[in-house]
Write a protein that holds these residues in place. Structure first.
Motif, PDB file in Angstrom:
ATOM      1  N   SER A 122       1.000  -1.286  -0.027  1.00 34.04           N
ATOM      2  CA  SER A 122       0.033  -0.242  -0.129  1.00 34.04           C
ATOM      3  C   SER A 122       0.648   1.128  -0.095  1.00 34.04           C
ATOM      4  O   SER A 122       0.015   2.441   0.296  1.00 34.04           O
ATOM      5  N   THR A 123       2.210   1.137  -0.606  1.00 31.94           N
ATOM      6  CA  THR A 123       3.061   2.628  -0.330  1.00 31.94           C
ATOM      7  C   THR A 123       2.380   3.240  -1.577  1.00 31.94           C
ATOM      8  O   THR A 123       2.381   4.229  -1.927  1.00 31.94           O
ATOM      9  N   GLY A 124       1.468   2.896  -3.389  1.00 32.50           N
ATOM     10  CA  GLY A 124       1.245   3.712  -4.016  1.00 32.50           C
ATOM     11  C   GLY A 124       2.646   4.562  -4.327  1.00 32.50           C
ATOM     12  O   GLY A 124       2.525   5.198  -5.479  1.00 32.50           O
ATOM     13  N   MET A 125       3.717   4.101  -3.932  1.00 37.81           N
ATOM     14  CA  MET A 125       4.948   4.737  -4.647  1.00 37.81           C
ATOM     15  C   MET A 125       5.156   4.521  -5.808  1.00 37.81           C
ATOM     16  O   MET A 125       6.035   4.983  -6.448  1.00 37.81           O
ATOM     17  N   VAL A 126       5.482   3.252  -6.309  1.00 39.36           N
ATOM     18  CA  VAL A 126       5.799   2.236  -7.668  1.00 39.36           C
ATOM     19  C   VAL A 126       5.794   2.999  -8.255  1.00 39.36           C
ATOM     20  O   VAL A 126       6.435   3.005  -9.307  1.00 39.36           O
ATOM     21  N   PRO A 127       4.081   3.318  -9.014  1.00 39.56           N
ATOM     22  CA  PRO A 127       3.775   3.765  -9.977  1.00 39.56           C
ATOM     23  C   PRO A 127       4.504   5.246 -10.331  1.00 39.56           C
ATOM     24  O   PRO A 127       4.948   5.606 -11.567  1.00 39.56           O
ATOM     25  N   PRO A 128       4.482   6.319  -9.551  1.00 40.78           N
ATOM     26  CA  PRO A 128       5.288   7.087 -10.105  1.00 40.78           C
ATOM     27  C   PRO A 128       6.558   7.327  -9.704  1.00 40.78           C
ATOM     28  O   PRO A 128       6.895   7.701 -11.212  1.00 40.78           O
ATOM     29  N   MET A 129       7.565   6.368  -9.578  1.00 48.29           N
ATOM     30  CA  MET A 129       8.634   6.501  -9.394  1.00 48.29           C
ATOM     31  C   MET A 129       8.936   5.632 -11.383  1.00 48.29           C
ATOM     32  O   MET A 129       9.435   6.050 -11.287  1.00 48.29           O
TER      33      MET A 129
ATOM     34  N   ALA B  72       6.343  20.228 -10.125  1.00 53.38           N
ATOM     35  CA  ALA B  72       6.702  19.692  -8.880  1.00 53.38           C
ATOM     36  C   ALA B  72       7.729  18.818  -8.413  1.00 53.38           C
ATOM     37  O   ALA B  72       8.906  19.739  -7.998  1.00 53.38           O
ATOM     38  N   ALA B  73       7.826  18.341  -8.903  1.00 51.73           N
ATOM     39  CA  ALA B  73       9.375  16.914  -9.382  1.00 51.73           C
ATOM     40  C   ALA B  73      10.494  17.144  -9.095  1.00 51.73           C
ATOM     41  O   ALA B  73      11.192  18.299  -7.976  1.00 51.73           O
ATOM     42  N   ALA B 100       5.916  13.069  -4.810  1.00 53.10           N
ATOM     43  CA  ALA B 100       6.637  12.828  -4.169  1.00 53.10           C
ATOM     44  C   ALA B 100       7.758  11.579  -4.505  1.00 53.10           C
ATOM     45  O   ALA B 100       8.471  11.004  -4.726  1.00 53.10           O
ATOM     46  N   GLY B 101       6.625  10.726  -5.277  1.00 51.18           N
ATOM     47  CA  GLY B 101       7.528   9.588  -6.000  1.00 51.18           C
ATOM     48  C   GLY B 101       8.565   9.445  -7.029  1.00 51.18           C
ATOM     49  O   GLY B 101       9.105   9.031  -7.395  1.00 51.18           O
ATOM     50  N   ARG B 102       7.652  10.650  -8.212  1.00 50.71           N
ATOM     51  CA  ARG B 102       8.501  11.004  -8.562  1.00 50.71           C
ATOM     52  C   ARG B 102      10.528  11.943  -8.031  1.00 50.71           C
ATOM     53  O   ARG B 102      11.162  11.317  -8.528  1.00 50.71           O
ATOM     54  N   LEU B 103      10.367  12.521  -7.489  1.00 51.86           N
ATOM     55  CA  LEU B 103      11.164  13.578  -6.493  1.00 51.86           C
ATOM     56  C   LEU B 103      12.478  11.954  -6.134  1.00 51.86           C
ATOM     57  O   LEU B 103      13.002  12.320  -5.765  1.00 51.86           O
ATOM     58  N   ALA B 104      11.233  10.858  -4.969  1.00 55.12           N
ATOM     59  CA  ALA B 104      11.882   9.982  -4.739  1.00 55.12           C
ATOM     60  C   ALA B 104      12.721   9.607  -5.201  1.00 55.12           C
ATOM     61  O   ALA B 104      14.166   9.468  -5.541  1.00 55.12           O
ATOM     62  N   VAL B 109      16.205   8.214  -3.416  1.00 52.05           N
ATOM     63  CA  VAL B 109      17.056   8.116  -2.364  1.00 52.05           C
ATOM     64  C   VAL B 109      15.602   6.979  -1.044  1.00 52.05           C
ATOM     65  O   VAL B 109      15.526   6.554   0.062  1.00 52.05           O
ATOM     66  N   GLY B 110      14.264   7.023  -1.689  1.00 53.50           N
ATOM     67  CA  GLY B 110      13.619   6.415  -1.628  1.00 53.50           C
ATOM     68  C   GLY B 110      12.648   7.095  -0.704  1.00 53.50           C
ATOM     69  O   GLY B 110      12.756   8.232  -0.374  1.00 53.50           O
ATOM     70  N   GLN B 111      11.199   6.260  -0.199  1.00 52.80           N
ATOM     71  CA  GLN B 111      10.763   7.414   0.401  1.00 52.80           C
ATOM     72  C   GLN B 111       9.940   6.247   1.854  1.00 52.80           C
ATOM     73  O   GLN B 111       9.762   4.797   1.950  1.00 52.80           O
ATOM     74  N   VAL B 112       9.450   6.595   2.849  1.00 49.40           N
ATOM     75  CA  VAL B 112       8.329   6.395   3.714  1.00 49.40           C
ATOM     76  C   VAL B 112       7.234   6.547   2.948  1.00 49.40           C
ATOM     77  O   VAL B 112       6.526   7.948   3.068  1.00 49.40           O
ATOM     78  N   SER B 113       6.078   5.435   3.024  1.00 48.06           N
ATOM     79  CA  SER B 113       4.582   6.572   2.474  1.00 48.06           C
ATOM     80  C   SER B 113       3.891   5.571   3.406  1.00 48.06           C
ATOM     81  O   SER B 113       4.081   4.806   4.203  1.00 48.06           O
ATOM     82  N   ASN B 114       2.494   5.988   3.697  1.00 48.63           N
ATOM     83  CA  ASN B 114       1.362   5.088   3.980  1.00 48.63           C
ATOM     84  C   ASN B 114       1.832   5.887   5.638  1.00 48.63           C
ATOM     85  O   ASN B 114       0.830   4.545   6.818  1.00 48.63           O
TER      86      ASN B 114
END
Lengths: 252, 320
Positions: A122-129, B72-73, B100-104, B109-114
């Protein structure tokens, strides 16, 4: 049109879930294709039906993730790429996106479709990355996807309704349940999937340098649970009881 | 002092409440600066200042409103390289996730989400995130600099600190906009009289409402109470009501004074978005439904029968 759909195998959300000794999700038990990814496969298949082309599944996961990939193939995807390496267990979102990007790039797809977020992480981060690493626009949270020429147009869910979003292909799209109920695999589809190509890719073939992980798990505790209050049976006066409660907490 | 940045979220000129929630937490963690991008950013800076931002980086370029993620990124990446913050807080919202995803990925650097909470720990930061849809809470040490953490809305209570921010106008680094997705139209779907995020009372419906034709019963109750109407994922996925009404992990997080769950079983997916409610009233036919185990008042019964009676009772009480 070439469509890549990313798929992930997750522990069955309806089965009891466990942690490993290092506080990671135990992936050893019953596992299924992430329900969110089934919508991705469905969206990809619909676009293929409308515009022709092929649907290629790309997955990162342990050897047994082949089962989830096979499920997508039996729904109707044409072939798959499976990146599998034991050292990838516990990979964070950035490493996952880097690996998927490296596996997808040589395919030169017109469209990459993902779920909005995995059901387990549930991080939802893979798609934008992934969009960033592939240099693609991201048309996200789509409840409807249309392709017109080399343009992708989606209805992107928002807090108030939706936005109409356009992007030039090649583009990345994430889809919600709004794209329609995923089709069941037919017996014919299941039979056909057995002979479809699943290309295994080793991590070493992708030329990824593993960076340092984003986080370390310090501990896991039970979430605070709310205590059960009073439970009553409706004897015809439940509405009055609820009203009395609302008055008591000054909501009315 | 740690250098903490808050990526404020603007929606067509209006500062979103998540920005103030993040600022309230950021003030506990270090020296706070904020970033406001898009239409209305300068006016937003004054509000962000009141909530504790000492400086706000501002650009009113229209690209931030029109294009998803990319401008924004790029702009924040340039700021990070100059300003070297220790921590950047984003909302775990659709719009901020894109950035945030694009920026990371750009910073590598990765991130912590949710995340549900952020704290200072051992010279760095730790975040708590839900596991198993909220049954457990994991504490994660954030290892990168900058630490990028995305926090679920309604995790913190917004509060004014009474300061003023200096405004630093910045050059946008928009990148190649032909490789960005463009918003060409905005459609308002939910004719919400009361916004879910701001409501003090929410009336929410699930499968137990038996069909979209019965949702007006909830609307009538909501009207009588001055409440907003929400829904479970099951009925949104089934197409009964628009997504804008969804409460839960993949919908909105809410924290009203009273949450009335009608015909909602209480799957983890749903409860993670509403268990912060002060009081919960649940109506469900199934005496074993998990929602009854977390409700302050649980009623085993048929929502279709009870809700209209409750509407009448509330109206009578209020003298309408």
């Amino acid at each position: 049109m070439k469509i890549v759909v990313t798929v992930k195998q997750i522990p069955d959300p309806n089965a009891p879930q466990k942690l490993t000794s290092d506080n990671r999700l135990d992936r050893g038990g019953e596992a299924v294709l992430d329900p969110g990814d089934e919508y991705g496969v469905e969206a990809g298949l619909k676009l293929k039906e409308a515009h022709g082309g092929e649907v290629v599944l790309v997955s990162m996961g342990p050897a047994k993730a082949a089962d989830a990939i096979r499920k997508g193939l039996s729904m109707g995807a044409d072939r798959a790429i499976h990146v599998s390496d034991d050292s990838l267990a516990g990979a964070d979102a950035l490493l996952t996106a880097q690996i998927l990007a490296a596996a997808i790039k040589p395919e030169n797809p017109d469209l990459v479709i993902c779920g909005t977020e995995s059901t387990d992480g549930s991080t939802g981060m893979v798609p934008p990355m992934l969009a960033e690493l592939l240099g693609m626009p991201q048309a996200t949270f789509a409840k409807q996807v249309e392709v017109k020429g080399d343009k992708v147009s989606v209805h992107r869910q928002t807090n108030e309704g939706y936005e109409v979003v356009e992007a030039q292909a090649p583009a990345l799209v994430t889809v919600t349940a709004g794209v329609g109920e995923p089709r069941y695999a037919s017996l014919k589809g299941i039979m056909a999937a057995r002979s479809k190509e699943v290309k295994k890719v080793e991590l070493s073939a992708l030329g990824i340098e593993k960076g340092s992980p984003a986080e370390s798990v310090e501990g896991v505790a039970d979430a605070e649970t709310r205590k059960a209050g009073e439970v009553i049976e409706d004897d015809g006066n439940a509405a009055e009881r609820i009203l009395a409660f609302l008055v008591q907490v000054k909501a009315v | 002092m740690a250098k903490v940045w808050v990526a404020a979220e603007l929606n067509q000129g209006k500062v979103q409440s998540i920005s103030f929630e993040l600022l309230a937490k950021a003030r506990e963690l270090g020296d706070v600066e904020a970033i406001a991008l898009g239409k209305g950013a300068e006016a937003a800076a004054a509000e962000l200042g009141k909530h504790g931002a000492k400086k706000v980086y501002v650009s009113e370029d229209a690209a931030f409103d029109d294009y998803i993620g990319v401008p924004a990124a790029g702009t924040i990446e340039a700021l990070v390289k100059q300003g070297a913050p220790d921590l950047i807080l984003f909302g775990f919202t659709y719009d901020s996730r894109e950035v945030a995803g694009r920026l990371a990925a750009r910073l590598g650097v990765g991130q912590v989400s949710n995340a549900m909470d952020v704290s200072a720990e051992g010279g760095g930061f730790a975040a708590s995130v839900p596991y198993f849809g909220g049954a457990k809470v994991a504490t994660l040490k954030v290892l990168n600099k900058p630490a990028i953490v995305l926090v679920r809305p309604k995790s913190f209570e917004a509060s004014e600190a009474g300061g003023t921010a200096t405004i630093e106008k910045i050059e946008p680094q928009k990148g190649d906009l032909s490789r960005a997705a463009k918003i060409v139209d905005r459609v308002v779907e939910a004719g919400e009289k009361v916004k879910l995020e701001e409501a003090t009372i929410i009336v929410s419906g699930g499968r137990g409402m038996q069909g979209p034709e019965n949702f007006p019963l909830l609307e009538q109750l909501a009207d009588a109470l001055g409440a907003a109407v929400g829904a479970s994922r099951a009925v949104v996925d089934a197409g009964w009501v628009p997504y804008a009404m969804q409460v839960g992990q993949t919908g909105k997080s809410v924290r009203p004074t009273v949450y009335i769950a009608a015909g909602i079983s209480g799957a983890m997916q749903h409860t993670v978005g509403m268990k912060g409610s002060k009081f919960i009233v649940a109506i469900n036919k199934d005496a074993e439904a998990p929602i009854l185990k977390m409700a302050d008042l649980g009623v085993v019964g048929d929502a279709l029968k009870i809700v209209p009676k409750l509407t009448d009772a509330v109206k009578a009480k209020k003298g309408k």
